[in-house]
Motif scaffolding. Structure first.
Motif, PDB file in Angstrom:
ATOM      1  N   ARG C  93     -18.190 -25.472  14.516  1.00 30.35           N
ATOM      2  CA  ARG C  93     -16.724 -25.366  14.691  1.00 30.35           C
ATOM      3  C   ARG C  93     -15.884 -26.342  14.117  1.00 30.35           C
ATOM      4  NH1 ARG C  93     -18.739 -24.690  19.943  1.00 30.35           N
ATOM      5  NH2 ARG C  93     -18.123 -26.614  20.544  1.00 30.35           N
ATOM      6  N   GLN C  94     -16.073 -26.527  12.692  1.00 34.46           N
ATOM      7  CA  GLN C  94     -15.272 -27.385  12.117  1.00 34.46           C
ATOM      8  C   GLN C  94     -13.863 -26.944  11.878  1.00 34.46           C
ATOM      9  OE1 GLN C  94     -18.333 -26.996   9.600  1.00 34.46           O
ATOM     10  NE2 GLN C  94     -18.129 -29.127   8.422  1.00 34.46           N
ATOM     11  N   PRO C  95     -12.875 -27.831  12.277  1.00 37.17           N
ATOM     12  CA  PRO C  95     -11.206 -27.085  12.265  1.00 37.17           C
ATOM     13  C   PRO C  95     -11.113 -26.196  10.867  1.00 37.17           C
ATOM     14  CG  PRO C  95     -11.219 -29.509  12.902  1.00 37.17           C
ATOM     15  CD  PRO C  95     -12.742 -29.137  12.418  1.00 37.17           C
ATOM     16  N   ASP C  96     -11.666 -26.607   9.853  1.00 40.05           N
ATOM     17  CA  ASP C  96     -11.360 -25.767   8.619  1.00 40.05           C
ATOM     18  C   ASP C  96     -12.029 -24.381   8.588  1.00 40.05           C
ATOM     19  OD1 ASP C  96      -9.738 -27.516   7.095  1.00 40.05           O
ATOM     20  OD2 ASP C  96     -11.554 -28.559   6.332  1.00 40.05           O
ATOM     21  N   TYR C  97     -13.047 -24.456   9.398  1.00 40.78           N
ATOM     22  CA  TYR C  97     -13.941 -23.264   9.560  1.00 40.78           C
ATOM     23  C   TYR C  97     -13.002 -22.315  10.487  1.00 40.78           C
ATOM     24  CZ  TYR C  97     -16.830 -19.669  11.712  1.00 40.78           C
ATOM     25  OH  TYR C  97     -17.183 -18.461  12.097  1.00 40.78           O
ATOM     26  N   LEU C  98     -12.566 -22.906  11.756  1.00 41.96           N
ATOM     27  CA  LEU C  98     -11.689 -22.364  12.699  1.00 41.96           C
ATOM     28  C   LEU C  98     -10.489 -21.728  12.301  1.00 41.96           C
ATOM     29  CD1 LEU C  98     -12.607 -24.614  15.739  1.00 41.96           C
ATOM     30  CD2 LEU C  98     -13.533 -22.488  15.417  1.00 41.96           C
ATOM     31  N   ARG C  99     -10.158 -22.464  11.213  1.00 50.04           N
ATOM     32  CA  ARG C  99      -8.640 -21.771  10.698  1.00 50.04           C
ATOM     33  C   ARG C  99      -8.927 -20.634   9.777  1.00 50.04           C
ATOM     34  NH1 ARG C  99      -6.346 -27.047  10.885  1.00 50.04           N
ATOM     35  NH2 ARG C  99      -7.871 -27.728   9.050  1.00 50.04           N
ATOM     36  N   ARG C 100     -10.111 -20.342   9.451  1.00 53.53           N
ATOM     37  CA  ARG C 100     -10.495 -19.255   8.576  1.00 53.53           C
ATOM     38  C   ARG C 100     -11.038 -17.938   9.573  1.00 53.53           C
ATOM     39  NH1 ARG C 100     -13.432 -20.799   3.374  1.00 53.53           N
ATOM     40  NH2 ARG C 100     -13.021 -18.513   3.034  1.00 53.53           N
ATOM     41  N   ILE C 101     -11.036 -17.991  10.646  1.00 53.70           N
ATOM     42  CA  ILE C 101     -11.706 -16.985  11.570  1.00 53.70           C
ATOM     43  C   ILE C 101     -10.809 -16.557  12.598  1.00 53.70           C
ATOM     44  CG2 ILE C 101     -14.118 -17.428  11.025  1.00 53.70           C
ATOM     45  CD1 ILE C 101     -13.738 -18.343  14.192  1.00 53.70           C
ATOM     46  N   SER C 102     -10.929 -15.492  13.244  1.00 57.13           N
ATOM     47  CA  SER C 102     -10.042 -15.191  14.380  1.00 57.13           C
ATOM     48  C   SER C 102     -10.908 -14.427  15.540  1.00 57.13           C
ATOM     49  CB  SER C 102      -8.714 -14.884  14.110  1.00 57.13           C
ATOM     50  OG  SER C 102      -8.496 -13.484  14.397  1.00 57.13           O
ATOM     51  N   ASP C 178      -9.661 -15.320   7.345  1.00 54.64           N
ATOM     52  CA  ASP C 178     -10.556 -14.467   6.265  1.00 54.64           C
ATOM     53  C   ASP C 178     -11.439 -13.533   7.188  1.00 54.64           C
ATOM     54  OD1 ASP C 178      -9.316 -15.690   3.862  1.00 54.64           O
ATOM     55  OD2 ASP C 178     -10.855 -17.525   4.231  1.00 54.64           O
ATOM     56  N   VAL C 179     -11.987 -14.066   8.405  1.00 57.96           N
ATOM     57  CA  VAL C 179     -12.750 -13.231   8.909  1.00 57.96           C
ATOM     58  C   VAL C 179     -12.437 -12.934  10.259  1.00 57.96           C
ATOM     59  CG1 VAL C 179     -14.961 -12.965   9.976  1.00 57.96           C
ATOM     60  CG2 VAL C 179     -14.652 -14.324   7.983  1.00 57.96           C
ATOM     61  N   MET C 180     -12.455 -11.504  10.755  1.00 58.24           N
ATOM     62  CA  MET C 180     -11.754 -11.292  12.203  1.00 58.24           C
ATOM     63  C   MET C 180     -13.058 -10.671  13.055  1.00 58.24           C
ATOM     64  SD  MET C 180      -8.416  -9.138  12.547  1.00 58.24           S
ATOM     65  CE  MET C 180      -7.366  -9.286  14.162  1.00 58.24           C
ATOM     66  N   PHE C 181     -12.970 -11.160  14.353  1.00 55.84           N
ATOM     67  CA  PHE C 181     -13.968 -10.512  15.209  1.00 55.84           C
ATOM     68  C   PHE C 181     -13.148  -9.896  16.266  1.00 55.84           C
ATOM     69  CE2 PHE C 181     -16.057 -14.515  13.684  1.00 55.84           C
ATOM     70  CZ  PHE C 181     -16.989 -13.950  13.048  1.00 55.84           C
ATOM     71  N   LEU C 182     -13.611  -8.720  16.450  1.00 51.66           N
ATOM     72  CA  LEU C 182     -12.639  -7.769  17.209  1.00 51.66           C
ATOM     73  C   LEU C 182     -13.706  -7.298  18.441  1.00 51.66           C
ATOM     74  CD1 LEU C 182     -10.691  -5.631  14.589  1.00 51.66           C
ATOM     75  CD2 LEU C 182      -9.678  -7.474  16.683  1.00 51.66           C
ATOM     76  N   ASP C 183     -13.553  -7.725  19.626  1.00 44.52           N
ATOM     77  CA  ASP C 183     -14.192  -7.551  20.680  1.00 44.52           C
ATOM     78  C   ASP C 183     -13.626  -6.390  21.489  1.00 44.52           C
ATOM     79  OD1 ASP C 183     -16.425  -7.378  22.191  1.00 44.52           O
ATOM     80  OD2 ASP C 183     -16.303  -9.372  22.987  1.00 44.52           O
ATOM     81  N   GLU C 184     -13.963  -5.230  21.324  1.00 43.72           N
ATOM     82  CA  GLU C 184     -13.274  -4.181  22.332  1.00 43.72           C
ATOM     83  C   GLU C 184     -11.818  -4.232  22.359  1.00 43.72           C
ATOM     84  OE1 GLU C 184     -15.372  -1.856  23.851  1.00 43.72           O
ATOM     85  OE2 GLU C 184     -17.299  -2.815  23.912  1.00 43.72           O
ATOM     86  N   PRO C 185     -11.342  -4.009  20.971  1.00 41.37           N
ATOM     87  CA  PRO C 185      -9.858  -4.393  20.887  1.00 41.37           C
ATOM     88  C   PRO C 185      -8.987  -3.301  21.513  1.00 41.37           C
ATOM     89  CG  PRO C 185     -10.596  -3.826  18.773  1.00 41.37           C
ATOM     90  CD  PRO C 185     -11.955  -3.900  19.724  1.00 41.37           C
ATOM     91  N   THR C 186      -9.566  -1.958  21.857  1.00 44.73           N
ATOM     92  CA  THR C 186      -9.050  -0.869  22.195  1.00 44.73           C
ATOM     93  C   THR C 186      -9.139  -0.671  23.680  1.00 44.73           C
ATOM     94  OG1 THR C 186     -10.604   0.718  21.286  1.00 44.73           O
ATOM     95  CG2 THR C 186      -8.377   0.426  20.161  1.00 44.73           C
ATOM     96  N   LEU C 187      -9.690  -1.561  24.251  1.00 48.69           N
ATOM     97  CA  LEU C 187     -10.075  -1.188  25.704  1.00 48.69           C
ATOM     98  C   LEU C 187      -8.843  -0.866  26.453  1.00 48.69           C
ATOM     99  CD1 LEU C 187     -13.186  -1.910  26.948  1.00 48.69           C
ATOM    100  CD2 LEU C 187     -11.979  -3.726  28.012  1.00 48.69           C
ATOM    101  N   HIS C 208      -5.058  -7.167   2.846  1.00 45.21           N
ATOM    102  CA  HIS C 208      -5.408  -8.441   2.881  1.00 45.21           C
ATOM    103  C   HIS C 208      -6.868  -8.692   2.604  1.00 45.21           C
ATOM    104  CE1 HIS C 208      -1.714 -10.203   4.231  1.00 45.21           C
ATOM    105  NE2 HIS C 208      -1.496  -8.885   4.714  1.00 45.21           N
ATOM    106  N   ALA C 209      -7.818  -7.775   2.492  1.00 41.43           N
ATOM    107  CA  ALA C 209      -9.095  -7.802   2.166  1.00 41.43           C
ATOM    108  C   ALA C 209      -9.777  -8.586   3.332  1.00 41.43           C
ATOM    109  CB  ALA C 209      -9.602  -8.453   0.994  1.00 41.43           C
ATOM    110  N   VAL C 210      -9.393  -8.555   4.620  1.00 45.80           N
ATOM    111  CA  VAL C 210      -9.874  -9.409   5.557  1.00 45.80           C
ATOM    112  C   VAL C 210     -11.504  -8.774   6.214  1.00 45.80           C
ATOM    113  CG1 VAL C 210      -8.602  -8.236   7.523  1.00 45.80           C
ATOM    114  CG2 VAL C 210      -9.856 -10.520   7.914  1.00 45.80           C
ATOM    115  N   THR C 211     -12.349  -9.815   6.248  1.00 46.57           N
ATOM    116  CA  THR C 211     -13.695  -8.773   6.667  1.00 46.57           C
ATOM    117  C   THR C 211     -13.637  -9.027   8.311  1.00 46.57           C
ATOM    118  OG1 THR C 211     -14.394 -10.458   4.828  1.00 46.57           O
ATOM    119  CG2 THR C 211     -16.335  -9.490   6.594  1.00 46.57           C
TER     120      THR C 211
END
Lengths: 263, 263, 332
Positions: C93-102, C178-187, C208-211
């Motif tokens: 959980r380095q800050p530089d990492y956390l800024r690249r994911i959501s 750069d990376v997006m984790f979507l957990d049940e976004p349409t629930l 945006h070519a987001v993964t």
């Protein structure tokens, strides 16, 4: 009135409260602490001597009984009445074939049992540590029971009518905080009534707050003369009737107002 | 610098949220005056009966009350609201939204300690300062710069102690999410209302070394009256920093526990 | 950079859960000597996902989807194994990492409910150190894409579920991860809103070519967005590839829908002579038959020959039915 339904509700509430007993033990602990503070302060102030005839041992006896009486008469359900009105829970209650008063009463009875599970052992432990002294007589013990029941009824209905003002003003529950402050000052929490300055003592004599908490304790530990006990019961009964009438009045007006504005 | 900017931003947003509910203003004002009023009146009642208790007179105890209210104000200003948003009832651990906090690219301890502010607690701070100044006038001492500095230093140590205790208790939520640990410390904090010297020996030891709420008000009050030895000052400072280190360690362990626990 | 955006090797997560038999005696015993049981939530998973891919993570409840997602986002330490996301080890959980994911979750809100979304966004932009100009630009773009100008000044508690989800997405994309984790976004969203969010995600991914790794109970989300799916069951990765192939390999059946010109008496009798053909409940006057792929020509021919057929179509079974079948049978 549907009493059987009321009793089922009480049993139900009690079971669910027992499951959250940690939470309620914490609440009970929180109510106990201010009283313990003043027990220690007055004990330190009395030192080896006595204040207005009260020694360390009798002060300890007074406050330990007060801790129990305070928990028996403190009405936690008053605090939720406002929320129930604000968030529309009351709609459901009005449709049930049972007086909504039962919902508050069931929390009351269930709560007392759970609180006592915590408070009695703790008070007993404290009694071992600080060694109170009582002059108990049978007559005091017998008079204590109606006094504590009336104190509960008075405190409950007084808080209830204040809480029902939520029909008109959303944050009426802040009046309950005000009630708590008055009980602290004039209900024998800050100091036994006998130790208050004369002007506060006479206010305490008249206002209902002493009869919600200190009065039964004074009866039990033998601080009062027969005359004072009789006068006290008269005040207590009078204020309880007033509180009940106010509750009925505010309730009927409130429901009418609520129905008129459509919730 | 960046952290200061973040704090400013948190403060702004919290204040906006608070101002959205207008009735809160009056209720908070009422509560502030209630706690001031009952606090001062308590001292009046006590010192109406006795001149001094264990060497503490009215002005000294009043100064201590000022410190107590000041600490309570600071606690209510940001420490409690911030920590409760994690560990309290309806907090992030209960709601399961702590995941978001874990993923913010900011130091987690900083984030959970400073992100919620309750601007109305400033009422308490202002009233507390009023009490404190009045007590200093009553004490009739001329404050030397040395005394003022040592008082401020000890006040800082107290704030650190208070914060660390609350942080440590909040961190326990990572081990048992169903329990409201912060309530315990909030309850015990009431004991800091009076000098720790007024309590029985066993309680004084607990309140000094185990749950140091006793130190929080007594030490700065002693610094103000010039009766605190430099050695005691050094010990308090070291103790508060050690508590801070211990609480931070516990909090970090809590985060690790959170990150290895089941869902 | 040709390195994959997400690279996972042997990722494993075991939980220890306390085990207690019912009854008072057992409770007391567990106080003295607690019994624990190891549960393997995720078993040695291998994965590699390239920049800009949208991948659907599917599997029944309790399959290990959320655990996997949490390890990849950095919320959980694995028991063993390795993972790199955007070149970082997530659980540090380095800050530089956390800024690249959501991380956006359909059932949990990252918004402050008492204030308008715009104010929450501003605070987030400071937490993520987004420069003022970039913030304004990203915000304008997202607001236009999601058509949510009108929501910005209302407190979040007054927004509908769908409107709130839009806010969650903005909160998750403000800092251009750069990376997006979507957990049940349409629930819990209605169909129209589900469709709108899908369109948005598709468009955002194109520009945006987001993964994206997405979990959802609605197969429609997965079919609309994810050319590639990863199927997890009992903690094991049992399929990784494109959705159509999965459907085909899973469903060696097709559906034949027939309508006859006049009522037929001996149809059931006819069906019973093919042991591999199953009649399903009829739909709008059509008989529905489930038939193995390889037998389609033969059965169709016989039907057309023996009966007065008015209408006949051959269809793939709906993906939901296929997935349900795997969830029940537990293998591909």
């Amino acid at each position: 009135m549907n009493h059987k339904g009321g009793w089922a509700l009480i049993k139900n509430t009690w079971q669910s409260w027992l499951q959250h007993r940690g939470f309620f033990f914490l609440l009970a602990f929180g109510w106990m602490l201010p009283l313990l503070v003043y027990l220690f302060i007055w004990s330190a102030a009395a030192g080896e001597g006595s204040l207005a005839g009260l020694t360390q041992e009798s002060l300890a006896g007074y406050y330990l009984v007060l801790i129990l009486v305070n928990q028996l008469t403190y009405s936690i359900s008053n605090w939720t009445v406002g929320d129930n009105i604000r968030y529309g829970q009351i709609n459901r209650w009005l449709l049930q074939p049972m007086s909504p008063l039962y919902h508050s009463l069931s929390s009351e009875i269930a709560g007392k049992v759970v609180f006592m599970l915590f408070s009695i052992p703790i008070t007993a432990l404290l009694a071992i540590i600080i060694q109170p002294r009582f002059n108990l007589t049978w007559s005091q013990g017998l008079l204590f029971i109606p006094a504590v029941l009336a104190a509960w009824a008075l405190r409950f209905f007084w808080g209830y009518w204040l809480a029902l003002l939520a029909f008109w003003a959303t944050r009426a529950d802040s009046l309950l905080a005000l009630q708590d402050s008055f009980i602290f000052l004039f209900g024998g929490h800050l100091a036994p009534i006998a130790l208050l300055p004369a002007w506060m003592r006479s206010i305490a004599q008249i206002l209902p707050f002493r009869y919600m908490s200190a009065f039964p304790v004074e009866v039990l530990v033998g601080q009062l003369t027969t005359r004072e006990i009789l006068v006290g019961f008269a005040y207590q009964a009078g204020w309880t009737v007033v509180a009940f009438i106010l509750y009925r009045l505010v309730w009927t007006r409130g429901v009418r107002h609520y129905e008129a504005i459509g919730g | 610098m960046r952290h200061l900017k973040l704090i400013a931003s948190f403060f702004k947003v919290s204040t906006q949220a608070e101002l959205a509910y207008r009735s809160n203003f009056f209720i908070r004002l009422l509560n502030s005056f209630l706690s001031l009023g009952t606090g001062v009146l308590s001292l009046v009642v006590i010192f109406n009966q006795v001149e001094t208790i264990n060497g503490w007179s009215l002005p000294g105890t009043l100064a201590l009350l000022g410190i107590y209210l000041l600490l309570g104000g600071l606690r209510g200003l940001f420490i409690s609201p911030s920590l409760e948003s994690v560990a309290g009832m309806d907090g992030e651990i209960w709601q399961g939204t702590f995941d978001f906090t874990m993923l913010r690219p900011v130091d987690k301890q900083f984030l959970v300690s400073f992100r919620n502010w309750r601007i109305y607690a400033l009422f308490d701070v202002v009233l507390a300062l009023g009490v404190l100044i009045y007590a200093i006038i009553l004490l009739g001492e001329t404050l030397s710069l040395g005394i003022l500095l040592s008082f401020l230093l000890m006040l800082l140590a107290s704030v650190i102690l208070l914060y660390s205790s609350l942080l440590a208790f909040s961190a326990l939520v990572f081990w048992n999410s169903g329990f409201l640990f912060t309530w315990i410390i909030n309850d015990l904090f009431q004991l800091a209302r009076y000098p720790v010297g007024l309590y029985p020996d066993w309680l004084r030891l607990i309140l000094t070394w185990i749950i140091p709420v006793g130190l929080m008000t007594t030490i700065p009050a002693q610094a103000l009256s010039g009766t605190l030895s430099p050695a005691m000052m050094a010990i308090t400072l070291i103790f508060s920093l050690a508590t801070l280190a211990g609480a931070s360690w516990l909090f970090r362990r809590g985060l690790m526990k959170y990150a290895s626990a089941s869902s | 950079m040709n390195q994959p955006m997400i690279q996972v090797r042997n990722l494993t997560k075991n939980y220890t859960v306390p085990e207690r038999a019912p009854g008072l005696g057992a409770s007391i015993k567990s106080l003295v000597k607690p019994q624990f049981r190891e549960v393997e939530a995720v078993k040695s998973i291998h994965l590699s996902i390239d920049t800009g891919e949208m991948v659907g993570l599917i599997g029944p409840n309790g399959a290990g989807k959320t655990t996997t997602l949490k390890m990849l986002s950095g919320l959980l330490y694995p028991t063993s194994g390795e993972a790199t996301v955007a070149g970082f080890i997530p659980w540090k959980r380095q800050p530089d990492y956390l800024r690249r994911i959501s991380m956006v979750m359909g059932n949990r809100s990252a918004m402050n409910w008492d204030i308008p979304p715009l104010d929450s966004f501003k605070v987030l932009s400071e937490i993520y150190r987004v420069p003022q100009q970039a913030y304004q630009q990203t915000l304008d773009e997202l607001i236009a894409l999601l058509d949510m100008e009108a929501l910005l000044k209302k407190p979040v508690r007054n927004l509908s579920l769908g409107e709130r989800m839009k806010c969650e997405l903005v909160a998750g994309l403000l800092y251009q991860p750069d990376v997006m984790f979507l957990d049940e976004p349409t629930l819990g969203l209605d169909i129209a809103m589900q469709r709108r969010l899908r369109t948005f995600l598709k468009k955002y991914n194109d520009t945006h070519a987001v993964t994206v790794i997405l979990t959802s109970h609605y197969m429609a989300d997965v079919t609309a967005l994810c050319p590639r799916v990863i199927l997890i069951h009992h903690g094991e990765l049992i399929y990784d590839g494109d959705l159509d192939t999965l459907a085909k390999s899973l469903a060696p059946f097709k559906l034949i829908k027939i309508q006859f010109a006049s009522p037929i008496d001996n149809f059931s009798e006819f069906i019973s002579q093919f042991s591999s053909v199953e009649e399903l409940p009829s739909e709008q006057g059509h008989h529905v038959l489930r038939i193995p792929r390889q037998e389609i020509p033969q059965v169709t021919a016989t039907l057309l020959e023996q009966f007065p057929v008015a209408d006949l179509t051959v269809e793939d079974p709906p993906i939901e039915a296929v997935i349900d079948q795997i969830y029940e049978e537990g293998s591909v």
